[in-house]
Design an enzyme around this catalytic site. Structure first.
Site, PDB file in Angstrom:
ATOM      1  N   GLU A  46       0.809  -1.211   0.000  1.00  0.00           N
ATOM      2  CA  GLU A  46       0.000   0.000   0.000  1.00  0.00           C
ATOM      3  C   GLU A  46       0.847   1.269   0.000  1.00  0.00           C
ATOM      4  O   GLU A  46       1.923   1.299   0.590  1.00  0.00           O
ATOM      5  CB  GLU A  46      -0.846   0.030   1.271  1.00  0.00           C
ATOM      6  N   CYS A  70       4.239  -5.803  16.011  1.00  0.00           N
ATOM      7  CA  CYS A  70       3.574  -4.887  16.950  1.00  0.00           C
ATOM      8  C   CYS A  70       2.109  -5.320  17.147  1.00  0.00           C
ATOM      9  O   CYS A  70       1.412  -5.634  16.182  1.00  0.00           O
ATOM     10  CB  CYS A  70       3.634  -3.452  16.440  1.00  0.00           C
TER      11      CYS A  70
END
Ligand code: SAH
Length: 349
Positions: free
Chosen positions: A96, A120
Site C-alpha cells: 500500500e 507490533c
C-alpha cells in the site's frame, strides 16, 4: 547488482552505475543521463525512450528488467481527499501507498517491505509476518506512480507504510539516494521522514550517512513493561537503551527526533505514562506526535477517549514537550498500515 527475474533491476541503478552498464554496451557516457531521466520519471516501457537508439533499447531490454506496478485498488477519501493505492509488483506481491494532502505539500506514505516481522500488537501489517523486502526500484515506483496516477505533485515522503525500513537498510538507503538525486526526482532529504520501531543497532549506520532526513521513532510507551507488551522489538533492547541511542543520534546529526505515540485506551494513556514520556523526551528537545489508535479488526485495542487524550496532551505541554495530535486522514479508506492489503490479498494468519 539487484535482479528481478534473473535480469538487472535497472530502476535500482544510480547514474554512475548506468554509465558503466552503457559503456559495456559500447555507448557514450551521456546516455546514462538520458536513461536515468526516463527512469526517474516513472517510465516503465522501453518504447517510450525515444531519444535512445532502437538498437540500444533492444540491448538493454535483453539484459535489464523494466516494468510498471499495477494498480490493484484505488480508494479516495470523501472526507479529506486522501488517496490509497494498492500496487502489485512483478512477482504478484502487493503493498500500500497513501497520498495525503497537507498544507505544506502532498505527502506520500510508502511501504518498505511486503509484510513486516516486527509483530507490533496493534498493527495490521504484522499479521502474516514478512514476505520479502522491497527493492529500491519498487519504493521509487510507489512514489512515481502514486504521483502519476493521482495527478498530485509529491513534495514530501514518509517511510511509514508497511514494513520496517531499518530491517531493509541497504535497499532503503539506495532508494533515498535515487529519489534525492539532483539528476532524478530530486526530493530533498529534509522533506523525507523515516519511521522505525526502534532497531537501535542500525542508528549508528544511519547517522554515519549524515542525511538530513527526519528520524521518527515509534515509541508507544515510555516504560519497558508496556512497550515490550505492545512491541516485541523492545524485548532484549529496552527503553533506556533506545533513548541512549536516540541521544547519541541527536548529538551526532543535530537532527531532532520525532516520537510516534499511538494512544491506546487503558494501555499507554495514563498520567503517570505522560509524565514518564515527558521526562524522557525533554532532554532530546524532541517532538511527540500523538496518534489516536486506528482500530484494526483483528486486534482488541481501542483508541483513547478524547478526555484521556486531552489530559495526556496537557501533561506533556505543562512539562515543556512539543506535542501535536495527528489528524486522522483517510479513515474511511482503511488508510492505516496494512489494512487494505489485508482486505484484498489473502494474508496467512
Ligand atoms: N515499522 C516502522 C514504520 C511503519 S508503521 C515503525 O514501526 O515505525 C508507521 C506508524 O504507524 C508506526 O508509528 C506504527 O507504530 C503506527 N501504527 C501501526 N498500526 C497502527 C494503528 N493501528 N493505529 C495507529 N498507529 C499505528
Amino acid at each position: 547488482m539487484l535482479e528481478i527475474n534473473g535480469k538487472i533491476d535497472i530502476k535500482s541503478l544510480l547514474p554512475e552505475e548506468l554509465e558503466t552498464l552503457l559503456r559495456e554496451l559500447g555507448q557514450p557516457g551521456y546516455r546514462a543521463g538520458q536513461l536515468f531521466s526516463w527512469l526517474s520519471r516513472g517510465c516503465g516501457d522501453w518504447d517510450e525512450m525515444t531519444n535512445l537508439p532502437r538498437s540500444l533499447r533492444a540491448a538493454l531490454q535483453e539484459r535489464c528488467f523494466l516494468s510498471a506496478p499495477r494498480v490493484l485498488r484505488r480508494q479516495e477519501s470523501q472526507e479529506d481527499g486522501t488517496i490509497k493505492f494498492l500496487w502489485e509488483f512483478a512477482d504478484g506481491n502487493a503493498v500500500e501507498t497513501v497520498v495525503m494532502r497537507y498544507h505544506y505539500g502532498n505527502t506520500v506514505c510508502i511501504s518498505s517491505q511486503v509484510g513486516c516481522r516486527q509483530g507490533c500488537a496493534f498493527c495490521a501489517s504484522a499479521i502474516g509476518g514478512k514476505v520479502r523486502d522491497l527493492l529500491p526500484s519498487e519504493m521509487l515506483d510507489e512514489v512515481l506512480f502514486s504521483e502519476k496516477e493521482s495527478g498530485l505533485p509529491i513534495s514530501h515522503i514518509v517511510l511509514m507504510g508497511i514494513g520496517e525500513p531499518l530491517d531493509n537498510f541497504d535497499n532503503v538507503m539506495r532508494f533515498l539516494e535515487l529519489i534525492n538525486h539532483p539528476k532524478g526526482r530530486n526530493i530533498g532529504m529534509r522533506h523525507i521522514s523515516l519511521s522505525t520501531c526502534g532497531l537501535l543497532e542500525r542508528f549508528d549506520d544511519l547517522a554515519a550517512r549524515d542525511l538530513q532526513l527526519t528520524l521518527s521513532v515509534s515509541l508507544h510507551a515510555p516504560d519497558d513493561e508496556t512497550r515490550s507488551r505492545l512491541m516485541p522489538a523492545n524485548r532484549g533492547r529496552s527503553v533506556d537503551a533506545l533513548f541512549e541511542k536516540c541521544r547519541e543520534y541527536y548529538e551526532r546529526t543535530g537532527r531532532r527526533i520525532s516520537f510516534e505515540y499511538a494512544m491506546i485506551d487503558g494501555v499507554n494513556d495514563s498520567p503517570r505514562q505522560a509524565r514518564e514520556l515527558a521526562r524522557r523526551v525533554r532532554p532530546l528537545e524532541a517532538h511527540v506526535n500523538l496518534i489516536p489508535l486506528n482500530h484494526v479488526e483483528e486486534r482488541s485495542f481501542q483508541p483513547s477517549s478524547p478526555d484521556n487524550l486531552k489530559r495526556f496532551v496537557d501533561i506533556l505541554t505543562r512539562n515543556g514537550v512539543n506535542v501535536t495530535v495527528r489528524r486522522r486522514l483517510g479513515s474511511d479508506v482503511d488508510a492505516s498500515c496494512g489494512q487494505l492489503r489485508r482486505k484484498t490479498v489473502k494474508v496467512e494468519q
